[in-house]
Design an enzyme around this catalytic site. Structure first.
Site, PDB file in Angstrom:
ATOM      1  N   GLU A 258       4.281  -6.100   6.090  1.00 12.64           N
ATOM      2  CA  GLU A 258       3.798  -5.593   7.382  1.00 12.64           C
ATOM      3  C   GLU A 258       4.036  -6.579   8.517  1.00 12.64           C
ATOM      4  OE1 GLU A 258      -0.151  -3.220   8.933  1.00 12.64           O
ATOM      5  OE2 GLU A 258      -0.433  -4.867   7.536  1.00 12.64           O
ATOM      6  N   GLU A 402      -3.568   7.520  -1.445  1.00 10.48           N
ATOM      7  CA  GLU A 402      -2.289   8.073  -1.903  1.00 10.48           C
ATOM      8  C   GLU A 402      -2.085   8.131  -3.409  1.00 10.48           C
ATOM      9  OE1 GLU A 402       0.896   7.609   1.613  1.00 10.48           O
ATOM     10  OE2 GLU A 402       0.442   5.736   0.586  1.00 10.48           O
ATOM     11  N   GLY A 404      -4.444   8.201  -7.321  1.00  9.04           N
ATOM     12  CA  GLY A 404      -5.606   7.908  -8.149  1.00  9.04           C
ATOM     13  C   GLY A 404      -5.292   6.956  -9.281  1.00  9.04           C
TER      14      GLY A 404
END
Length: 431
Positions: A258, A402, A404
Site C-alpha cells: 500500500e 472478502e 471466510g
C-alpha cells in the site's frame, strides 16, 4: 495451490525416467541386485521387514516388479499378516500383479538371497541415495522444460524449481526417533538460552501484555492483524518490526503493498525521533538541534536488520520466492504483509475474489510452515463491525473482509478496536 503442480508433474516424470535417460545418454541411477537382495531378506527374515518398511518406500525401487512386491509386503504388514512367499504371492494375485512380477518362481529366487539380512542397513542406504538421484533428475528435466515454456511466469518457474528440488531431497530423509534423555538435554539448553534473552519462545513484539499472551511470535504461525481502514494497522505493524529488529536484533521483512518504502521509513523516523510528523514530511523546516536529534536517534534504526519490499499488487508466488531468498540469505525471523487483500492470487482465480483471497491466505500459512517463520498479515475488516450496535462495535471473526477462510488458516487473529476513533464511548464493562 502452488504445491499441486509439482506433485502432478512428478508422476508424469517418473513414468518417463527411461526416456530422460536415453536423452541424456545414461541409465537412470539404479541397483537392481540390491533391490532383489532387500526383498529377499524381507522374505526370510522378519527383522528385515520392519527395518525396510520403516526406511524405504515404493519409489525407492527402480524396477516396477520390485516396487509391486514391496507394495504387497507393505500392505501385509499393515494387515498384521506375516510376510513370506505364500502371503506375498496371494497379495500380488489379489491385485492382479503376480504374473507381472514373474510368478512364485521369481519370489522363490528372491528368497535365496540368504546372506542379505546382515547387510540391510547398507543396502537401504544405497536404494535411498539412488531414489534421491532419480528424483533430482526428473525435477531437473521438468525445470528445463518449464524454462523453455514462454507461457510460464518466471516467478512460478522459480518457485516450482525451489519446491521441486526441496521435495526431492526431503522426501527420502527420515528423522530418527529420539530418546527422552537427549530431548530433555535440548530443552534444557533452550531454557538456558532464553534466560539470557527475553524469556520468550518466539520473536518479541515489544509489548509486554501482548507477549504474555503469545510468548512472542511463534515460528510457522500465521497471525492476522485486522482493523478498519485508518485505525492504525500499519503504525502498529511498524512498531512490531522496529521492536524486534532494533531492540532484539531479529532480522525482519516488511512487504508493503500500500505504501512506498520512503513513506514507511518516514513514519518510522517520526516515531523513533519524537519529532513532529509535519517536519519529517517537509511541512515545516527542522531547526539545527532537531537535525542533530534526528541523526542521533536514527543510528540504531539505520543499522537494524529490516528489509522492505514495496512492490504494489505483489503476486503471492513472487512473495514466496522473495521470502525464501530472505530467509536463506538474511536469516529473516519475522515477516509482515501490509496488507493481505492487496496481494494477487493465482491468475486462474481472478474475478472470483473470495476464492482468490482464500488461496492467498492458504499460501501464506503454507509458506509460514515451510520456512518456519511467523507471518503477520494485515487485513481489512468489513463495514459490519462499525454498523453493529451490539458490543459497542467490537469486531468479530466474521468481519474479516472478502473471505471466510482467513480465520480458518490463521493461528491467531488480533483486532485493533478504537471506540474513540469511531465516535463511540467505551465503558469498563465493554473492555
Amino acid at each position: 495451490m502452488p504445491d499441486s503442480k509439482p506433485k502432478t508433474r512428478k508422476k508424469d516424470q517418473a513414468a518417463n525416467l527411461d526416456t530422460i535417460g536415453l536423452e541424456m545418454g545414461n541409465k537412470p541411477p539404479q541397483a537392481l541386485d540390491v533391490e532383489e537382495a532387500v526383498l529377499g531378506a524381507m522374505l526370510i527374515e522378519p527383522v528385515s521387514v520392519d527395518q525396510a518398511i520403516e526406511d524405504l518406500k515404493e519409489s525407492c525401487f527402480y524396477d516396477k516388479r520390485n516396487a509391486m512386491i514391496f507394495k504387497a509386503m507393505t500392505e501385509l504388514v499393515l494387515e498384521h499378516t506375516p510376510v513370506d512367499i505364500i502371503t506375498v504371492s496371494g497379495k500380488l494375485k489379489e491385485h492382479g500383479n503376480l504374473d507381472a512380477v514373474g510368478g512364485p518362481a521369481f519370489l522363490a529366487k528372491l528368497s535365496q538371497e540368504v546372506g542379505a539380512a546382515a547387510h540391510m542397513e547398507y543396502y537401504i542406504r544405497i536404494l535411498k541415495q539412488n531414489a534421491i538421484r532419480r528424483e533430482l533428475i526428473t525435477v531437473s528435466h521438468q525445470i528445463l522444460k518449464d524454462s523453455y515454456d514462454d507461457s510460464m511466469k518466471v516467478d512460478d518457474l522459480i518457485d516450482s524449481a525451489q519446491t521441486g528440488v526441496l521435495e526431492a531431497i526431503q522426501s527420502n530423509i527420515k528423522k530418527d526417533m529420539q530418546d527422552i534423555g537427549s530431548v530433555i538435554n535440548s530443552a534444557m539448553k533452550e531454557i538456558e538460552k532464553m534466560q539470557d534473552q527475553t524469556g520468550l519462545s518466539g520473536v518479541p513484539s515489544g509489548f509486554a501484555t501482548l507477549d504474555t499472551v503469545t510468548m512472542g511470535w511463534q515460528a510457522s504461525d500465521l497471525i492476522i492483524l485486522a482493523a478498519r481502514p485508518s485505525v492504525g494497522k500499519t503504525a502498529f505493524a511498524l512498531n512490531l518490526i522496529r521492536n524486534a529488529a532494533v531492540d532484539h536484533h531479529f532480522p525482519v521483512a516488511f512487504f508493503s503493498l500500500e505504501m512506498s518504502a520512503i513513506q514507511l521509513v518516514k513514519r518510522m523516523m517520526t516515531s523513533e525521533s519524537g519529532l513532529p510528523a509535519e517536519k519529517i514530511k517537509g511541512g515545516s523546516k527542522l531547526a539545527p538541534y532537531e537535525w542533530e536529534q534526528l541523526e542521533q536517534t536514527l543510528k540504531g534504526l539505520s543499522k537494524a536488520p529490516i528489509y522492505i519490499d514495496d512492490t504494489p499488487s505483489l503476486p503471492v508466488m513472487e512473495f514466496r520466492t522473495k521470502l525464501k531468498t530472505l530467509v536463506k540469505n538474511k536469516g529473516v525471523r519475522l515477516v509482515v504483509v501490509d496488507y493481505l487483500q492487496l496481494m494477487q492470487g493465482p491468475s486462474e482465480l481472478r474475478g472470483m475474489r473470495e476464492q482468490e483471497v482464500a488461496a492467498i491466505s492458504r499460501t501464506l500459512k503454507a509458506t509460514a510452515k515451510e520456512l518456519n517463520v511467523p507471518i503477520i498479515a494485515l487485513s481489512q475488516l468489513s463495514r459490519a463491525a462499525v454498523q453493529r450496535v451490539a458490543g459497542n462495535g467490537k469486531p468479530q471473526l466474521s468481519d474479516l473482509r472478502e473471505s471466510g477462510s482467513i480465520e480458518q488458516d490463521a493461528d491467531m487473529v488480533i483486532f485493533i478496536h478504537r471506540p474513540d476513533y469511531l465516535g463511540l464511548s467505551e465503558s469498563p464493562a465493554d473492555r
